[in-house]
Write an enzyme that holds these catalytic residues in place. Structure first.
Site, PDB file in Angstrom:
ATOM      1  N   HIS A  18       0.843  -1.186   0.000  1.00 27.03           N
ATOM      2  CA  HIS A  18       0.000   0.000   0.000  1.00 27.03           C
ATOM      3  C   HIS A  18       0.887   1.248   0.000  1.00 27.03           C
ATOM      4  CE1 HIS A  18      -3.936  -1.944   0.828  1.00 27.03           C
ATOM      5  NE2 HIS A  18      -3.122  -2.938   1.143  1.00 27.03           N
ATOM      6  N   ALA A 253      -4.427   2.942   7.049  1.00 28.43           N
ATOM      7  CA  ALA A 253      -4.062   1.607   7.527  1.00 28.43           C
ATOM      8  C   ALA A 253      -4.140   0.625   6.376  1.00 28.43           C
ATOM      9  CB  ALA A 253      -5.005   1.189   8.649  1.00 28.43           C
ATOM     10  N   LYS A 254      -3.328  -0.421   6.500  1.00 26.82           N
ATOM     11  CA  LYS A 254      -3.279  -1.420   5.434  1.00 26.82           C
ATOM     12  C   LYS A 254      -4.642  -2.024   5.174  1.00 26.82           C
ATOM     13  CE  LYS A 254       1.069  -3.004   7.268  1.00 26.82           C
ATOM     14  NZ  LYS A 254       1.786  -4.146   7.780  1.00 26.82           N
ATOM     15  N   ARG A 255      -5.397  -2.229   6.251  1.00 26.91           N
ATOM     16  CA  ARG A 255      -6.631  -2.990   6.095  1.00 26.91           C
ATOM     17  C   ARG A 255      -7.851  -2.114   5.837  1.00 26.91           C
ATOM     18  NH1 ARG A 255      -4.028  -5.901  10.097  1.00 26.91           N
ATOM     19  NH2 ARG A 255      -3.211  -7.849   9.333  1.00 26.91           N
ATOM     20  N   ALA A 256      -7.687  -0.804   5.931  1.00 22.69           N
ATOM     21  CA  ALA A 256      -8.857   0.055   5.805  1.00 22.69           C
ATOM     22  C   ALA A 256      -9.139   0.426   4.347  1.00 22.69           C
ATOM     23  CB  ALA A 256      -8.682   1.303   6.661  1.00 22.69           C
TER      24      ALA A 256
END
Ligand code: GLU
Length: 284
Positions: A18, A253-256
């Protein structure tokens, strides 16, 4: 700096990179290269389930797209398991680790049953169920092939090491508080090491003088500092950078669902302009 700095970018190949990864890689790269030092790439692929070869290829492709080059061939942690086993063996010999047979469910039940379970930076601490098992019971269960992790006896280890500190570029001199993490796992049930052990062994093995990484890993450094003391390894300088935020100030964030470098490239982003933007974001 007296010696030439050596920094590294150490992604886990569990998905595409990302923007935040690109930022981190660039910070590490620039710190070393601007001072005539070396920048290394280390692939942290110890998780056999989540790490995939196609993500390694993706990391290399994405860094190349950004124009970030590295010195020396990349180091793959999956090829270094005997070195971590050796380090763990030294901690075993010193009586500082113990086998832990607990399942996640067992740990969760124990925590739920206790009135005030202590919490660390990553959630509730391991409640110590296996810490004081008799040696004979440990030997019998291991011989019977029961799955087990290895945990650091942090109280014992910290007492042995004495007071420790480390230096962070933004926070200054930091007193190490490894207790806050409890008895961390140093070798997992499904992998003969863990993030904490592998990163500590490898930063030393690669001669890394400056660890540049996101501030989400700031707390983990307390554990790494203790392991350095126990394994008689050199202590690098740390540079925990702020995590990239979007226009609204929210962390990318990586997951957002933040954009991957691959998707930005597919949409025609200009890597030169992107790198300039990331560098500007890194300036205070
Ligand atoms: N492999 C870790 C990650 O992807 C980073 C390790 C480090 O920089 O210490 O989050």
């Amino acid at each position: 700096m007296s010696e030439m700095p050596i920094s590294r970018f150490a992604p886990s190949p569990t998905g595409r990179l990302h923007l935040g990864h690109g930022f981190s890689a660039l910070c590490a790269h620039d710190l070393a290269r601007s001072a005539g030092g070396r920048f290394l790439l280390r692939i942290e692929d110890i998780d056999p389930i989540r790490c995939r070869p196609e993500h390694v290829a993706g990391i290399i492709e994405d860094l190349a797209w950004l124009g970030i080059g590295w010195d020396e061939p990349p180091l793959f942690q999956s090829q270094r398991l005997p070195l971590y086993a050796d380090a763990l063996g030294r901690l075993k010999a010193a009586g500082l680790v113990y086998p832990c047979f607990c399942t996640r469910a067992r740990i969760a039940a124990e925590i739920a049953a206790s009135a005030a379970a202590p919490h660390g930076p990553d959630g509730p601490l391991y409640p110590g169920i296996c810490r004081d098992l008799p040696d004979e019971e440990r030997a019998v269960r291991i011989a019977a092939g029961e799955a087990h992790a290895w945990r650091l006896d942090v109280a014992k280890a910290a007492a042995l090491a004495g007071p420790l500190s480390w230096h962070d570029a933004r926070a200054g001199e930091v007193a190490a508080t490894p207790h806050a993490h409890g008895d961390v796992v140093l070798a997992r049930k499904d992998a003969p090491t863990s993030y904490h052990l592998a990163v500590t062994v490898d930063d030393a093995a690669q001669g890394v003088t400056d660890v540049v990484r996101g501030e989400d890993l700031f707390a983990a450094t307390h554990v790494h500092r203790l392991l350095q003391a126990l394994l008689a390894l050199p202590v690098p300088r740390y540079h925990h950078h702020a995590l990239l935020a979007d226009e609204k100030g929210e962390r990318l964030a990586k997951r957002a669902g933040s954009p991957t470098l691959a998707s930005m490239r597919a949409e025609g982003a200009d890597p030169v302009e992107l790198v300039a933007r990331l560098r500007a974001a890194g300036r205070p």
